[in-house]
Design a protein around this motif. Sequence first.
Motif, PDB file in Angstrom:
ATOM      1  N   UNK A 678       8.565 -10.917  -2.377  1.00  0.00           N
ATOM      2  CA  UNK A 678       9.657 -10.522  -3.253  1.00  0.00           C
ATOM      3  C   UNK A 678       9.939  -9.048  -2.973  1.00  0.00           C
ATOM      4  N   UNK A 679      10.969  -8.784  -2.184  1.00  0.00           N
ATOM      5  CA  UNK A 679      11.246  -7.433  -1.675  1.00  0.00           C
ATOM      6  C   UNK A 679      10.049  -6.942  -0.860  1.00  0.00           C
ATOM      7  N   UNK A 680       9.511  -7.832  -0.052  1.00  0.00           N
ATOM      8  CA  UNK A 680       8.318  -7.478   0.709  1.00  0.00           C
ATOM      9  C   UNK A 680       7.094  -7.530  -0.189  1.00  0.00           C
ATOM     10  N   UNK A 681       6.200  -6.558  -0.036  1.00  0.00           N
ATOM     11  CA  UNK A 681       5.020  -6.449  -0.890  1.00  0.00           C
ATOM     12  C   UNK A 681       4.903  -5.003  -1.369  1.00  0.00           C
ATOM     13  N   UNK A 682       4.194  -4.815  -2.487  1.00  0.00           N
ATOM     14  CA  UNK A 682       4.068  -3.475  -3.047  1.00  0.00           C
ATOM     15  C   UNK A 682       2.651  -3.162  -3.469  1.00  0.00           C
ATOM     16  N   UNK A 683       2.289  -1.878  -3.442  1.00  0.00           N
ATOM     17  CA  UNK A 683       0.993  -1.418  -3.944  1.00  0.00           C
ATOM     18  C   UNK A 683       1.201  -0.143  -4.755  1.00  0.00           C
ATOM     19  N   UNK A 684       0.229   0.160  -5.634  1.00  0.00           N
ATOM     20  CA  UNK A 684       0.301   1.354  -6.476  1.00  0.00           C
ATOM     21  C   UNK A 684      -1.106   1.784  -6.854  1.00  0.00           C
ATOM     22  N   UNK A 685      -1.210   2.932  -7.522  1.00  0.00           N
ATOM     23  CA  UNK A 685      -2.489   3.435  -8.037  1.00  0.00           C
ATOM     24  C   UNK A 685      -3.562   3.498  -6.942  1.00  0.00           C
ATOM     25  N   UNK A 686      -3.174   3.992  -5.766  1.00  0.00           N
ATOM     26  CA  UNK A 686      -4.128   4.130  -4.662  1.00  0.00           C
ATOM     27  C   UNK A 686      -5.097   5.265  -4.985  1.00  0.00           C
ATOM     28  N   UNK A 687      -6.393   4.988  -4.885  1.00  0.00           N
ATOM     29  CA  UNK A 687      -7.400   5.980  -5.261  1.00  0.00           C
ATOM     30  C   UNK A 687      -8.529   6.015  -4.236  1.00  0.00           C
ATOM     31  N   UNK A 723      -1.682  15.246 -10.851  1.00  0.00           N
ATOM     32  CA  UNK A 723      -0.239  15.277 -11.051  1.00  0.00           C
ATOM     33  C   UNK A 723       0.316  13.867 -10.897  1.00  0.00           C
ATOM     34  N   UNK A 724       1.512  13.668 -11.447  1.00  0.00           N
ATOM     35  CA  UNK A 724       2.190  12.385 -11.332  1.00  0.00           C
ATOM     36  C   UNK A 724       3.576  12.530 -10.733  1.00  0.00           C
ATOM     37  N   UNK A 759       4.974   7.951  -0.528  1.00  0.00           N
ATOM     38  CA  UNK A 759       4.367   9.241  -0.835  1.00  0.00           C
ATOM     39  C   UNK A 759       3.957   9.358  -2.301  1.00  0.00           C
ATOM     40  N   UNK A 760       4.401   8.428  -3.162  1.00  0.00           N
ATOM     41  CA  UNK A 760       4.059   8.475  -4.585  1.00  0.00           C
ATOM     42  C   UNK A 760       3.026   7.415  -4.982  1.00  0.00           C
ATOM     43  N   UNK A 761       2.491   6.698  -4.002  1.00  0.00           N
ATOM     44  CA  UNK A 761       1.608   5.566  -4.319  1.00  0.00           C
ATOM     45  C   UNK A 761       0.263   6.013  -4.884  1.00  0.00           C
ATOM     46  N   UNK A 762      -0.105   7.321  -4.745  1.00  0.00           N
ATOM     47  CA  UNK A 762      -1.340   7.818  -5.325  1.00  0.00           C
ATOM     48  C   UNK A 762      -1.173   8.189  -6.794  1.00  0.00           C
TER      49      UNK A 762
END
Length: 846
Positions: A678-687, A723-724, A759-762
């Motif tokens: 669905x719109x490719x794949x996505x990831x977030x909150x990389x730590x 930072x966010x 660049x904002x995935x962290x």
Amino acid sequence: MGTKKLTVIATSDSSLESIQNSAISVANQKRRQDRSNNYICDVFSVKHKTQFYAVDDDFISIINSDGNVLKNDYITSTKLGEELAKISSSDTLTLDEDRVNELIDNKVTTLDLDNKFNSKANVDDVYTKSEVDEKVATISNNINLDGYVREESLANLATKDEVNAKLDSSTYTTDKATFATKAQINGKANKDEVYSKTEIDAMVEAIPTTDIDLSEYATTEQLNLALLDKADTVMIDSLATKEEVNEEIAKLATKDEITPISEKIIVIEESIEGLATKEDVTNSLATKVDSSVIPTLATKDEIAGLANQDELTPINNKLAEIETLVPNFATKDEIAEFVNMDTVRLELESKADVSVIDTLATKVELGSYALKSEVPTRVTVDDEQIARAVNENSKIQELSSTVANLSSNLQGATYPQLVATFNYLGYSLPTTLALYDTYVLDTISGEDTTLTISVLEHTSGYSGLCNLAVYNDNDERLVIKSYIQYSEKVARIILAPTEADINPTISEVTQTPQDYQLGDKEVEVELNFSNADSGTPSWYSTLSGAQYCSDGASLPVFNFTFKRFKPKRFEIKASYNDGRYAIVKANIAITHGALYNEPIAPYNKSSNNMLVVDMVNLDMNVNIDDKYRELVTAWNVVPKPFTPPRLISFNEFTSSLNVSKDSPFVLTLKATKFHTNSYGVGISNVEFFINGNERLYPKYAQLMSGSNDMAEFILTKDESQKVNVMTPIPSEYDYKANNEYYVKAKRISAEYSSSYTFSEMLFYTAPGGYDNEYLTGSGLVEIEFYCDFIPSKLQFIQSPYGHGKAASYETYHNGTKLTEVAYMGGTYDYEIHDFEGIKFKVYDNL
């Protein structure tokens, strides 16, 4: 491995055993979500006035406990437990969620309680009614006023001069109106009947004062001032005594006791967040069938026994074919026109015997021969035919000569020379010939054993398994007794000895309680699988036994982990009981003792579909078929002992690396296949983590100059500095002086838009959000990280908003695969790549 404690207040009226089971379930659930920590629950049951500790299943062996609920010698009694234990059953204090929330909403604090009590009189500082009466009685008894008059009485009498002035005749006329009448005077006392003022003064002066001690008594003014701070006597009856106040205070929670309750309320609030709202339930029920319709529907088990459309199609085709042939058959009336058997026998007597027919030629065979009259007396052959025959004969003679020379030259040739020769001629042979002796796998007491089955080929688009059984060291056969399914991919199975050589049906298999304690000779097995194909694999259960399979066209990897146990023999049917969904080929690997995911002889479909593994004498000959065995036998290859590879940890593997910003540790993160697109794949909150469980937070983040596919970050251990939003790195910033870390990210995959930048995935993305999600738009995620440190762990969350998800993610370092973590179906669960748990194989004998 870390340890986390959960504080739980149980307000349920259930039995203590039920509450213990629930606590164990909570610990196990947290453990499955966070494999990097063990979990212990500190539980207080309000109803039972009992505190206990419960740990997850994996924590049992670490603390050498007999079960999930710790014994009393593990428990330190708390003040709250001691105080509540003193309350009688009629005074039981109930802390339900509504009451706790009410207390918090009303902000009932110890300060409020102090203010309430400070406005009340202290019992020790107030005279009781009896005490005041006693004091007054003492005063009146110590003063003797007999023979004296009060000063107020003297003040109302006229003096001698005042009487004489009134009797003066000169004033009689004017003062007559003020004179008393005789009758009035007769009502007055005579002079000799009263004391004069002088006489009274003398008498007062004559009263002895030395005997009266009033030092212990308060003056009226002092008494009034003191009484201002005291309770009115009419109020004292409505006040609690000191003893009553102390009893009430004992029932109240102290500030120290209220603090953990506040923390527990946070846990309750967090739990409530995961519950469905009334609207969610209504929406979900809208897609469900009414319960009244269910009795008219077939169950999955009933449907499983029926043929599907694909299976009925050939039968329907055959029926259609038969229907077309029916007109060709004779009817009963038509058959009546034929001769009977007696007539047939007479007719057969005139025919040849069948044994004679075998010696005769058929018309077809005679047809290949010419009649004698058709054979010419002279044969002519043209020159072309003669030349062709000579040429073919020459080639035959040349090939014969080549074979003869090859045979002569290969006399005494080594196997590598033969391999090279056949390669030159366009044929292939195995590069080397080797056989291994069986490897004896020693049992390591208390250690888990994992057997992995990786399916390579199956029938009907499914991979089926059923009739799991193992044998212990006493050759006792253990089969499934109960199981509980945690998710579509994970199940906990209990195996128990059985006297019969049969497997139970699904109706004989029970649901495993969360707090189940293993009985004598029973074994716990964790069964899970993963695959990298599209679709969500599922388990299925049927009437013919406890059976499991993966759906779709997926080729799953089944993992059987035997907790603190190594079977002597493992067996399972690699299909359903009726032969459907058979596994044709599969690789097998073992993890126990010196072996770590070590391949052994693979499985090839057998006549009864039984997959059997001798877990003591392992066949280490991988990728060997019957032709290979024939070849090694012809060459008289002698089997050699198998030497397990040496295992080194991730820390050992990276210990020699000199990592810096200029010479970084390169880590590649890449998705394998789509789970959903669905719109490719996505990831977030990389730590990122270092040194085990030390988390790093983004302090600075910026795109590199002139690039939209390169970003760099400064990471810190200080969570307060995270930072966010994109925050440029200050010029000439010395991050090392601040004990911070540097990482550069290079995007290989596509990017949907500037609203979903990598660049904002962290940065933090909340559940259901997408504000800091990296979304590919098309294709799968692939990112390279260049770190000036060696990460111990990398974790992230697949699209919290519900965009596309990958079936699994892999990590690599310089082409070496480090980890693979499968998507487990959650909406906001971290997928953790734990590098410190990796083991690398080193084959010193190669």
